[in-house]
Write an enzyme that holds these catalytic residues in place. Sequence first.
Site, PDB file in Angstrom:
ATOM      1  N   ARG A  50      -4.934  -5.186   3.513  1.00 22.37           N
ATOM      2  CA  ARG A  50      -3.597  -4.647   3.242  1.00 22.37           C
ATOM      3  C   ARG A  50      -3.623  -3.785   1.993  1.00 22.37           C
ATOM      4  O   ARG A  50      -2.981  -2.734   1.929  1.00 22.37           O
ATOM      5  CB  ARG A  50      -2.585  -5.796   3.080  1.00 22.37           C
ATOM      6  CG  ARG A  50      -1.215  -5.329   2.581  1.00 22.37           C
ATOM      7  CD  ARG A  50      -0.182  -6.429   2.606  1.00 22.37           C
ATOM      8  NE  ARG A  50      -0.655  -7.697   2.089  1.00 22.37           N
ATOM      9  CZ  ARG A  50      -0.788  -7.968   0.783  1.00 22.37           C
ATOM     10  NH1 ARG A  50      -0.521  -7.053  -0.141  1.00 22.37           N
ATOM     11  NH2 ARG A  50      -1.213  -9.161   0.396  1.00 22.37           N
ATOM     12  N   TYR A 102      15.751  13.941  12.336  1.00 22.56           N
ATOM     13  CA  TYR A 102      15.310  13.012  13.379  1.00 22.56           C
ATOM     14  C   TYR A 102      16.276  11.825  13.438  1.00 22.56           C
ATOM     15  O   TYR A 102      16.704  11.304  12.408  1.00 22.56           O
ATOM     16  CB  TYR A 102      13.883  12.553  13.061  1.00 22.56           C
ATOM     17  CG  TYR A 102      13.441  11.322  13.803  1.00 22.56           C
ATOM     18  CD1 TYR A 102      13.490  11.270  15.200  1.00 22.56           C
ATOM     19  CD2 TYR A 102      12.971  10.203  13.120  1.00 22.56           C
ATOM     20  CE1 TYR A 102      13.096  10.129  15.884  1.00 22.56           C
ATOM     21  CE2 TYR A 102      12.565   9.069  13.795  1.00 22.56           C
ATOM     22  CZ  TYR A 102      12.628   9.027  15.175  1.00 22.56           C
ATOM     23  OH  TYR A 102      12.236   7.901  15.830  1.00 22.56           O
ATOM     24  N   ASP A 175       9.992  16.593   5.463  1.00 21.34           N
ATOM     25  CA  ASP A 175       9.346  16.080   6.667  1.00 21.34           C
ATOM     26  C   ASP A 175       8.823  17.298   7.427  1.00 21.34           C
ATOM     27  O   ASP A 175       9.591  18.096   7.954  1.00 21.34           O
ATOM     28  CB  ASP A 175      10.345  15.287   7.510  1.00 21.34           C
ATOM     29  CG  ASP A 175       9.697  14.631   8.718  1.00 21.34           C
ATOM     30  OD1 ASP A 175       8.708  15.178   9.240  1.00 21.34           O
ATOM     31  OD2 ASP A 175      10.190  13.577   9.159  1.00 21.34           O
ATOM     32  N   LYS A 200       2.696  12.124  15.975  1.00 21.13           N
ATOM     33  CA  LYS A 200       2.905  13.384  16.676  1.00 21.13           C
ATOM     34  C   LYS A 200       1.649  14.259  16.656  1.00 21.13           C
ATOM     35  O   LYS A 200       0.626  13.881  17.184  1.00 21.13           O
ATOM     36  CB  LYS A 200       4.116  14.097  16.066  1.00 21.13           C
ATOM     37  CG  LYS A 200       5.362  13.212  15.916  1.00 21.13           C
ATOM     38  CD  LYS A 200       5.803  12.525  17.196  1.00 21.13           C
ATOM     39  CE  LYS A 200       7.160  11.865  17.091  1.00 21.13           C
ATOM     40  NZ  LYS A 200       7.243  10.727  16.170  1.00 21.13           N
TER      41      LYS A 200
END
Length: 389
Positions: A50, A102, A175, A200
């Site tokens: 992590r 978005y 973004d 994407k």
Amino acid sequence: MVHAGCEPEHIAYSVVPPITLSTTFIQAYPGKKPGIDDPSSYGNGYFYSRQSNPTRGLFERALAATEDAKHCAAFSSGLAASQSVIQLLNSGDHVIALDDLYGGTSSYFRQVATPGMGIDFTFMNLDDIAKVEAAITPKTRMVWLESPSNPLLKTTDIRKITAMAKRRGLIVVVDSTFMSPYLQHPLGMGADVVVHSVTKYIAGHSDVLMGAVLTNSDALNTKLRSLQNLAGAVPSPFDCYLAMRGLKTLGIRMEASQRNAQKVAEFLEKHPLIEQVNYPGLASYPQKALARTQSAGSGAVMAIFIKGGLKAAGKFLQELKVFGLAVSLGAVESLACSPAIMTHASVPVEAREKIGLTDSLIRLSIGIENTDDLIHDLDQALNKAASEM
């Protein structure tokens, strides 16, 4: 993009970096972490996956090099990346956000960040700098935008926004998912933070869920690394491997998708059932000159408005054969969706209507299939939709 972050490992000297699945790492002595000299551990060594993982570090370094960024932190999804950026703020802070975002981002701001964290948002068009400055309050800390925006494909003048924000001491977040690092580098235009949905274009095959935050600021990176570790929304090593593999072919995929998108947009603009096409590559695109100054291409996503409202849009989408009727974008396959009832259904109706996000809107993500096959598919579906009007 092909070689960034991919130095041969020093055991077998394999061309493809290994996937390190281990969650923990052996120490020679208590507190003496291995891998201090590995650049993918950023000088911290390996302790627990992590906190740091060799495969994740390789991907982050590769993406940072592609984006011309000093730092990159990968997260388990695009929204996890966005959430981490918002967590840089404090309760009571104010954010000016583009009104066309978005749906997941907009809903997170409205439904989680405001009621749960006490962060206020002003959603607005960012074209008029004077109006943006007028919206700044003593508690404003950040400006958040997408360029091009999702789903209406608006282009925002990143340089003007960042110049204004620097005068006022604000963080600018861009973004840049629709353009990818292949076509646009917001940090080079003055942005402080860039967010990508790696799902994407970067990964590019609809099989990875991931996000990333990039910055040149050491101070912001320190905070983001802490959030990445302590909040724990990290991607798996295998996903990082897939994303790194996708990154290697980003350029050729974007070029192929763009070529298709240009021809598709030109076809659709002439079709009698299509009222409007928003695509930066068209001469009719209202911000074409601005888009050319900010990106090295037009991308492969477009917004089209079909005559006949939801009935025609639904029939058109139902009849597509090559295009998949699905959310998401940026992969090798072409996808189509109705934002009003799919990706942006959770956005309040009045907010959608205010910006022109109507039932007639269809978002197309153009893939790398044969151009003629795509155009034929769109044509037959439009003809069937027209026959029922």
